[in-house]
Write a protein that holds these residues in place. Structure first.
Motif, PDB file in Angstrom:
ATOM      1  N   MET A   1       0.853  -1.187   0.000  1.00 14.38           N
ATOM      2  CA  MET A   1       0.000   0.000   0.000  1.00 14.38           C
ATOM      3  C   MET A   1       0.888   1.236   0.000  1.00 14.38           C
ATOM      4  SD  MET A   1      -2.891   1.144   2.788  1.00 14.38           S
ATOM      5  CE  MET A   1      -4.044  -0.111   2.323  1.00 14.38           C
ATOM      6  N   SER A   2       0.607   2.165  -0.891  1.00 11.86           N
ATOM      7  CA  SER A   2       1.402   3.384  -0.973  1.00 11.86           C
ATOM      8  C   SER A   2       1.030   4.344   0.158  1.00 11.86           C
ATOM      9  CB  SER A   2       1.175   4.069  -2.319  1.00 11.86           C
ATOM     10  OG  SER A   2      -0.097   4.680  -2.359  1.00 11.86           O
ATOM     11  N   TYR A   3       1.866   5.334   0.340  1.00  9.69           N
ATOM     12  CA  TYR A   3       1.624   6.358   1.357  1.00  9.69           C
ATOM     13  C   TYR A   3       0.275   7.042   1.135  1.00  9.69           C
ATOM     14  CZ  TYR A   3       1.997  10.784   3.818  1.00  9.69           C
ATOM     15  OH  TYR A   3       1.738  11.874   4.616  1.00  9.69           O
ATOM     16  N   LEU A   4      -0.009   7.428  -0.121  1.00 11.43           N
ATOM     17  CA  LEU A   4      -1.276   8.106  -0.408  1.00 11.43           C
ATOM     18  C   LEU A   4      -2.466   7.206  -0.140  1.00 11.43           C
ATOM     19  CD1 LEU A   4      -0.498  10.185  -3.609  1.00 11.43           C
ATOM     20  CD2 LEU A   4      -0.865  11.010  -1.288  1.00 11.43           C
ATOM     21  N   GLU A   5      -2.355   5.919  -0.495  1.00  7.96           N
ATOM     22  CA  GLU A   5      -3.451   4.984  -0.219  1.00  7.96           C
ATOM     23  C   GLU A   5      -3.669   4.840   1.279  1.00  7.96           C
ATOM     24  OE1 GLU A   5      -3.620   1.804  -3.839  1.00  7.96           O
ATOM     25  OE2 GLU A   5      -1.905   1.685  -2.471  1.00  7.96           O
ATOM     26  N   SER A   6      -2.604   4.788   2.046  1.00 10.52           N
ATOM     27  CA  SER A   6      -2.767   4.639   3.494  1.00 10.52           C
ATOM     28  C   SER A   6      -3.348   5.901   4.125  1.00 10.52           C
ATOM     29  CB  SER A   6      -1.439   4.275   4.161  1.00 10.52           C
ATOM     30  OG  SER A   6      -0.517   5.334   4.072  1.00 10.52           O
ATOM     31  N   MET A   7      -3.038   7.067   3.564  1.00 10.48           N
ATOM     32  CA  MET A   7      -3.552   8.328   4.111  1.00 10.48           C
ATOM     33  C   MET A   7      -4.977   8.644   3.645  1.00 10.48           C
ATOM     34  SD  MET A   7      -1.401   9.692   6.162  1.00 10.48           S
ATOM     35  CE  MET A   7      -1.984  11.362   6.274  1.00 10.48           C
ATOM     36  N   PHE A   8      -5.263   8.340   2.379  1.00  4.83           N
ATOM     37  CA  PHE A   8      -6.524   8.784   1.800  1.00  4.83           C
ATOM     38  C   PHE A   8      -7.398   7.655   1.258  1.00  4.83           C
ATOM     39  CE2 PHE A   8      -3.499  12.315   1.235  1.00  4.83           C
ATOM     40  CZ  PHE A   8      -4.127  13.251   2.023  1.00  4.83           C
ATOM     41  N   GLY A   9      -6.935   6.441   1.305  1.00  7.30           N
ATOM     42  CA  GLY A   9      -7.703   5.319   0.793  1.00  7.30           C
ATOM     43  C   GLY A   9      -8.953   5.060   1.622  1.00  7.30           C
ATOM     44  N   LEU A  10      -9.956   4.505   0.988  1.00  2.86           N
ATOM     45  CA  LEU A  10     -11.232   4.244   1.658  1.00  2.86           C
ATOM     46  C   LEU A  10     -11.539   2.751   1.736  1.00  2.86           C
ATOM     47  CD1 LEU A  10     -13.330   7.111   0.038  1.00  2.86           C
ATOM     48  CD2 LEU A  10     -12.221   7.093   2.284  1.00  2.86           C
ATOM     49  N   THR A  11     -10.542   1.917   1.580  1.00  2.00           N
ATOM     50  CA  THR A  11     -10.753   0.478   1.653  1.00  2.00           C
ATOM     51  C   THR A  11     -11.356   0.113   3.007  1.00  2.00           C
ATOM     52  OG1 THR A  11      -8.892   0.111   0.170  1.00  2.00           O
ATOM     53  CG2 THR A  11      -9.608  -1.766   1.497  1.00  2.00           C
ATOM     54  N   GLY A  12     -12.419  -0.688   2.960  1.00  2.00           N
ATOM     55  CA  GLY A  12     -13.101  -1.092   4.180  1.00  2.00           C
ATOM     56  C   GLY A  12     -14.155  -0.112   4.662  1.00  2.00           C
ATOM     57  N   LYS A  13     -14.349   0.964   3.941  1.00  2.00           N
ATOM     58  CA  LYS A  13     -15.341   1.980   4.301  1.00  2.00           C
ATOM     59  C   LYS A  13     -16.542   1.885   3.364  1.00  2.00           C
ATOM     60  CE  LYS A  13     -12.454   3.921   7.178  1.00  2.00           C
ATOM     61  NZ  LYS A  13     -12.590   3.877   8.597  1.00  2.00           N
ATOM     62  N   VAL A  14     -17.665   2.473   3.792  1.00  2.00           N
ATOM     63  CA  VAL A  14     -18.867   2.562   2.965  1.00  2.00           C
ATOM     64  C   VAL A  14     -19.168   4.041   2.760  1.00  2.00           C
ATOM     65  CG1 VAL A  14     -21.335   2.064   2.813  1.00  2.00           C
ATOM     66  CG2 VAL A  14     -19.788   0.389   3.846  1.00  2.00           C
ATOM     67  N   ALA A  15     -19.378   4.429   1.507  1.00  2.00           N
ATOM     68  CA  ALA A  15     -19.736   5.807   1.173  1.00  2.00           C
ATOM     69  C   ALA A  15     -21.178   5.820   0.679  1.00  2.00           C
ATOM     70  CB  ALA A  15     -18.807   6.350   0.095  1.00  2.00           C
ATOM     71  N   VAL A  16     -21.971   6.742   1.193  1.00  2.00           N
ATOM     72  CA  VAL A  16     -23.348   6.923   0.741  1.00  2.00           C
ATOM     73  C   VAL A  16     -23.386   8.214  -0.074  1.00  2.00           C
ATOM     74  CG1 VAL A  16     -25.742   7.270   1.437  1.00  2.00           C
ATOM     75  CG2 VAL A  16     -24.261   5.747   2.761  1.00  2.00           C
ATOM     76  N   VAL A  17     -23.842   8.106  -1.318  1.00  2.00           N
ATOM     77  CA  VAL A  17     -23.881   9.260  -2.214  1.00  2.00           C
ATOM     78  C   VAL A  17     -25.328   9.493  -2.627  1.00  2.00           C
ATOM     79  CG1 VAL A  17     -23.084  10.227  -4.402  1.00  2.00           C
ATOM     80  CG2 VAL A  17     -21.566   8.746  -3.070  1.00  2.00           C
TER      81      VAL A  17
END
Length: 71
Positions: A1-17
């Motif tokens: 996992m890259s630095y940006l993915e670890s800081m801004f990634g949403l893996t494991g999250k749910v987004a409601v749009v």
């Protein structure tokens, strides 16, 4: 996992749009999905195109028909 993915990634999250069936909402839903979130799209008019785009690009999305202006 890259630095940006670890800081801004949403893996494991749910987004409601809301309004994710077209326009800006569609782009936001796609962006969340590409960042790793599972996306739940709420809209009145249908979200088939958005679901197709997200799944084609390897994301996960669900659609719920809803009018968020009506309690």
């Amino acid at each position: 996992m890259s630095y940006l993915e670890s800081m801004f990634g949403l893996t494991g999250k749910v987004a409601v749009v809301t309004g994710g069936g077209r326009g800006i909402g569609q782009v936001v839903a796609h962006g969340f999905a590409m960042a790793g979130a599972e996306v739940v799209i709420l809209c009145r008019s249908g979200a088939d195109e958005t679901l197709d785009i997200i799944t084609r690009d390897g994301g996960t999305a669900y659609y719920i028909a809803a009018d968020v202006t009506d309690e």
